[in-house]
Each structure stands twice: as C-alpha cells, then as structure tokens.
Scaffold this active site. Structure first.
Site, PDB file in Angstrom:
ATOM      1  N   CYS A  29       0.840  -1.205   0.000  1.00  0.00           N
ATOM      2  CA  CYS A  29       0.000   0.000   0.000  1.00  0.00           C
ATOM      3  C   CYS A  29       0.864   1.239   0.000  1.00  0.00           C
ATOM      4  O   CYS A  29       1.696   1.410   0.868  1.00  0.00           O
ATOM      5  CB  CYS A  29      -0.886   0.001   1.239  1.00  0.00           C
ATOM      6  SG  CYS A  29      -1.621   1.607   1.518  1.00  0.00           S
TER       7      CYS A  29
ATOM      8  N   ARG B  22      -4.707  -8.936   9.509  1.00  0.00           N
ATOM      9  CA  ARG B  22      -4.650  -8.473   8.125  1.00  0.00           C
ATOM     10  C   ARG B  22      -6.068  -8.193   7.620  1.00  0.00           C
ATOM     11  O   ARG B  22      -7.004  -8.896   7.991  1.00  0.00           O
ATOM     12  CB  ARG B  22      -4.000  -9.534   7.218  1.00  0.00           C
ATOM     13  CG  ARG B  22      -2.496  -9.718   7.436  1.00  0.00           C
ATOM     14  CD  ARG B  22      -1.722  -8.492   7.004  1.00  0.00           C
ATOM     15  NE  ARG B  22      -0.282  -8.609   7.103  1.00  0.00           N
ATOM     16  CZ  ARG B  22       0.438  -8.224   8.148  1.00  0.00           C
ATOM     17  NH1 ARG B  22      -0.175  -7.758   9.223  1.00  0.00           N
ATOM     18  NH2 ARG B  22       1.747  -8.311   8.137  1.00  0.00           N
TER      19      ARG B  22
ATOM     20  N   ARG C 157      -1.365 -11.968  14.103  1.00  0.00           N
ATOM     21  CA  ARG C 157      -1.098 -11.285  12.829  1.00  0.00           C
ATOM     22  C   ARG C 157      -2.432 -10.863  12.234  1.00  0.00           C
ATOM     23  O   ARG C 157      -3.178 -11.693  11.711  1.00  0.00           O
ATOM     24  CB  ARG C 157      -0.356 -12.236  11.877  1.00  0.00           C
ATOM     25  CG  ARG C 157       0.135 -11.588  10.588  1.00  0.00           C
ATOM     26  CD  ARG C 157       0.800 -12.621   9.671  1.00  0.00           C
ATOM     27  NE  ARG C 157       1.537 -11.989   8.599  1.00  0.00           N
ATOM     28  CZ  ARG C 157       2.796 -11.584   8.677  1.00  0.00           C
ATOM     29  NH1 ARG C 157       3.464 -11.758   9.808  1.00  0.00           N
ATOM     30  NH2 ARG C 157       3.399 -11.017   7.652  1.00  0.00           N
TER      31      ARG C 157
ATOM     32  N   GLU D 196      -5.179  -8.844  -0.043  1.00  0.00           N
ATOM     33  CA  GLU D 196      -4.740  -8.916   1.356  1.00  0.00           C
ATOM     34  C   GLU D 196      -3.813  -7.748   1.627  1.00  0.00           C
ATOM     35  O   GLU D 196      -3.025  -7.357   0.772  1.00  0.00           O
ATOM     36  CB  GLU D 196      -4.022 -10.253   1.555  1.00  0.00           C
ATOM     37  CG  GLU D 196      -3.508 -10.529   2.952  1.00  0.00           C
ATOM     38  CD  GLU D 196      -2.048 -10.158   3.173  1.00  0.00           C
ATOM     39  OE1 GLU D 196      -1.567 -10.344   4.297  1.00  0.00           O
ATOM     40  OE2 GLU D 196      -1.382  -9.655   2.238  1.00  0.00           O
TER      41      GLU D 196
END
Length: 413
Positions: free
Chosen positions: A156, A248, A246, A203
């Site tokens: 991103c 996401r 984690r 993702e």
C-alpha cells in the site's frame, strides 16, 4: 507413450537460474511449460519458443529447440501444478507464493504470476517450478490470461489525487481509477477492469483501513465497487491458524454480472484452538541464533528507555505456551519482536524454518536464500492456513457458478 522429463533435469540443461539478471523471457518459458495444454498457452508460446531457440544456440545444445522434446514434464518440485484443477487464478505481488499455495491446496491452477523482487522469485521458482514475471506496472493487462480468481497481497502506498491534468492528457479518465494512478493498487484495478475475473481476493496490513483518515480505504472500496463487484471485507487474526498474532485486512469481491449479488460468502469462523509457539520450534538450534550479550543488553536498555517515556517499543520475549507477536520483514535486523527465551543464556531469534512454520508453510517448502533474505520473505508473506480457509469459502461459491457449465473439455482447462 512419451516419457516425462524431470523439471530438475530441464532446469539444469537450460541453466535456469533465478537472479537479478533474470528476464521475463524465463517467465514466459516456465509459464509455457506449466500451461501448454490448458487454453492459455498462446500468451506464453511465441516468446517461449524464441527464447528456447536462443538458449539452445547459446548453450550449444544439440537437439532441435522443439517443445516436443521437453513436454510433458514431471514436476519434481515441492508444489507442482495440479493435474485436474477446478479453476484458474493469477497471483499478483506474489512474494514467495503463500497465497498461491493456499489456492493450489483448494484445487486451483495458477496461470500467471508476478513479483519484482529477484530473491523472492528464486524461492518461488524453487518451490513451484515457475519464474514469476517482473514489475507488474510494466505488464499490460492484455498480456494476462483469462482467470476465475485474481489474487494479490499488494503493497500500500498513499494515494495522491494530484496529477490529474497529466492523466487527462493521456486520455485516461476512469472515474475512481483515476485517483489510484501511480499506486500499485491501480495495477490491480486496471487488470480487474480489463479481465473481469469472477472473484478477487486482496490482502493487506490492518492499517490500510484507517490509513490517511480512512480516505485510502474509501478510494479502494469505491474503485472496486465501481468496477462492478460486491465487496466483503474483514480484519482477520492468524492466531487461530498459526501461533502468531497477525491481523490483516482481507477484501473479497464477487463480480455482480456473474453472481447477481447472490453469493453466499462468509469469512471463516476461527477454529476453537489455542496454539502454542513451542509446537513449531526446532529441537536443535545452532548457537548463531542466540543474541550476543551486547545486542541483548542494548535491547533491554532500549526497552527501559521507552518504557520510561510511556512507549511500548522494545523486544518481545515470547511465552512459549502462547502466540508470538507479528513477524515482520525487519526481523532480520535483530529478531527483537519474537525472541525465544533460553535457560542460562541470552534469548535467541527464530530460525528461517521456524519463520516458515509460524506462517504455516509446510516443512518441504524450500528455502534457497540467505537467512537475512529468508527472514524478509517470510515476514512479508501471509499466514498460509488463514488464506487457505478464506479461499475454501471463496471456491465453494465459485464452483456453484462453474459447475453447471462444465463440459468434457473444461476438466482439462
């Protein structure tokens, strides 16, 4: 019947080595090897044939440069292409193939893959027998084969609304697509616009949702909706699938003209398990993974200093009966975010194999790169079992659409 040739022998004979000099011609060649009979070979055949002739000449190989000599191939790699896949997908920003592996495990065939980092390409080829194409920004959407699912763990960057006049001069006015120009998300959007896959799954880091006061995520979701997709998105934590916290964001889009917004997709419910980091640790670990006294002292002082200021920075000494912090691409620097306590000496960092395991990669996954590169690659990758669980629910919906249209030919597609 013709004898299959081992990919490892072909790799050696044609000197298939993946490094910084590797060109897209090698991607064409290996993609052709994997797709010569499934309806997408025309995308790779012409360049692959030229390149094969060139290799034969340069390496002074006596046989004619004819694909009949090489095919069919016996794929002696850890994760060979499936014989009778149920659907086709493409793998963008592929890294080392965590998303590909998840969707291969769900019955899919990868027909195009792209990744710009040469070290990640090396790991990808070692495991899948295919060299990814390079920088996606330089690949036309017209050069990408038809596919059912588009997959991408895209990096991103901030969106800039500037530069509109330049885009106008290029004749590019695509509504929300216009706002994403110059970012890697734009490349996903232009491929979706041209290829209209039935489904996509993207993702990204959890922060994408709140980035730039939520403007970034707004542009992304509006763009994808305008392209004709109904969206489902959720922040998921991998800790129910691997012993690692984690989080996401997963964005799934279903093509409205295919599914008529009738898809029955839901994100998977997390399994009721409590995972422990100790389950993935190797029995014997080289002393080189133990932190030097100097580094260990530095990390402790650093943590004290930041605690005094009220910050949470510092190392993460892991509870072996619980889950670890998030593995990041900077792990190679000092391993500070996940340290394994040891009796009577300084803690140690994870080994590359343990990093593979903490992301859910099987032990037959080959790690052909240096430790530092391996740490970066696994830190940048996905928790594979979580993606596989999401993928299972996507594929379930896709096959409802694909099944009725099955012909005898479609089985080999």
């Amino acid at each position: 019947m013709k004898m299959s040739k081992n990919y490892s022998d072909i790799r050696e004979k044609l000197k298939i080595v993946v490094d910084k000099k590797t060109t897209n011609e090698m991607a064409h060649l290996t993609h052709y090897f994997q797709n010569y009979k499934n309806g997408v070979s025309q995308y790779y055949g012409p360049t692959a044939k030229e390149y094969l002739a060139e290799l034969h000449e340069n390496l002074e190989i006596v046989q004619e440069p004819d694909f009949q000599y090489y095919l069919p191939i016996k794929w002696d790699v850890p994760f060979p292409p499936l014989e009778n896949p149920k659907f086709k997908f493409i793998d963008l920003f592929a890294g080392i193939g965590g998303i590909r592996l998840a969707f291969q495990n769900n019955g899919g065939k990868c027909v195009f893959t792209s990744e710009w980092d040469s070290f990640a390409k090396k790991t990808y080829e070692a495991n899948f027998g295919e060299v990814p194409f390079g920088d996606i920004t330089e690949i036309s959407e017209k050069e990408i084969p038809d596919h059912d699912i588009l997959l991408g763990g895209f990096p991103c960057q901030p969106f800039s609304i500037a530069g509109v006049s330049k885009k106008n001069s290029l004749g590019r006015q695509h509504g929300f697509l216009d706002k994403t120009q110059g970012t890697l998300f734009f490349d996903i959007a232009r491929i979706i616009e041209h290829k209209k896959p039935k489904v996509f799954m993207l993702e990204n880091v959890k922060n994408l949702v709140s980035h730039d006061k939520k403007k970034t995520f707004k542009v992304i979701t509006e763009t994808l909706t305008e392209l004709g997709y109904s969206l489902h998105y959720k922040v998921l934590d991998a800790k129910y699938y691997v012993p690692q916290h984690r989080e996401r964001i997963i964005i799934v889009g279903f093509n409205k003209s295919v599914f008529n917004e009738q898809e029955n997709f839901e994100f998977p419910k997390p399994p009721d398990v409590e995972l422990a980091l100790r389950e993935i640790l190797e029995k014997k670990v080289d002393d080189k993974y133990t932190l030097s006294d100097k580094l260990w002292n530095y990390l402790q002082e650093y943590k004290k200093k930041h605690q005094a200021k009220g910050n949470g920075f510092g190392f993460g000494l892991t509870d072996l009966n619980g889950v670890s912090r998030t593995l990041s691409a900077r792990y190679y620097k000092d391993g500070a975010e996940i340290l394994i306590p040891q009796r009577g000496k300084s803690p140690r960092r994870l080994t590359p194999r343990e990093c593979a395991r903490i992301q859910g990669f099987p032990d037959n996954f080959i790690i052909p790169v240096s430790n530092n590169q391996a740490y970066k690659q696994f830190g940048n990758s996905v928790a594979m079992p979580l993606i596989q669980a999401v993928g299972k629910n996507i594929v379930k919906e896709l096959l409802k659409i694909n099944e009725p249209k099955k012909s005898k030919d479609a089985v080999h597609q």
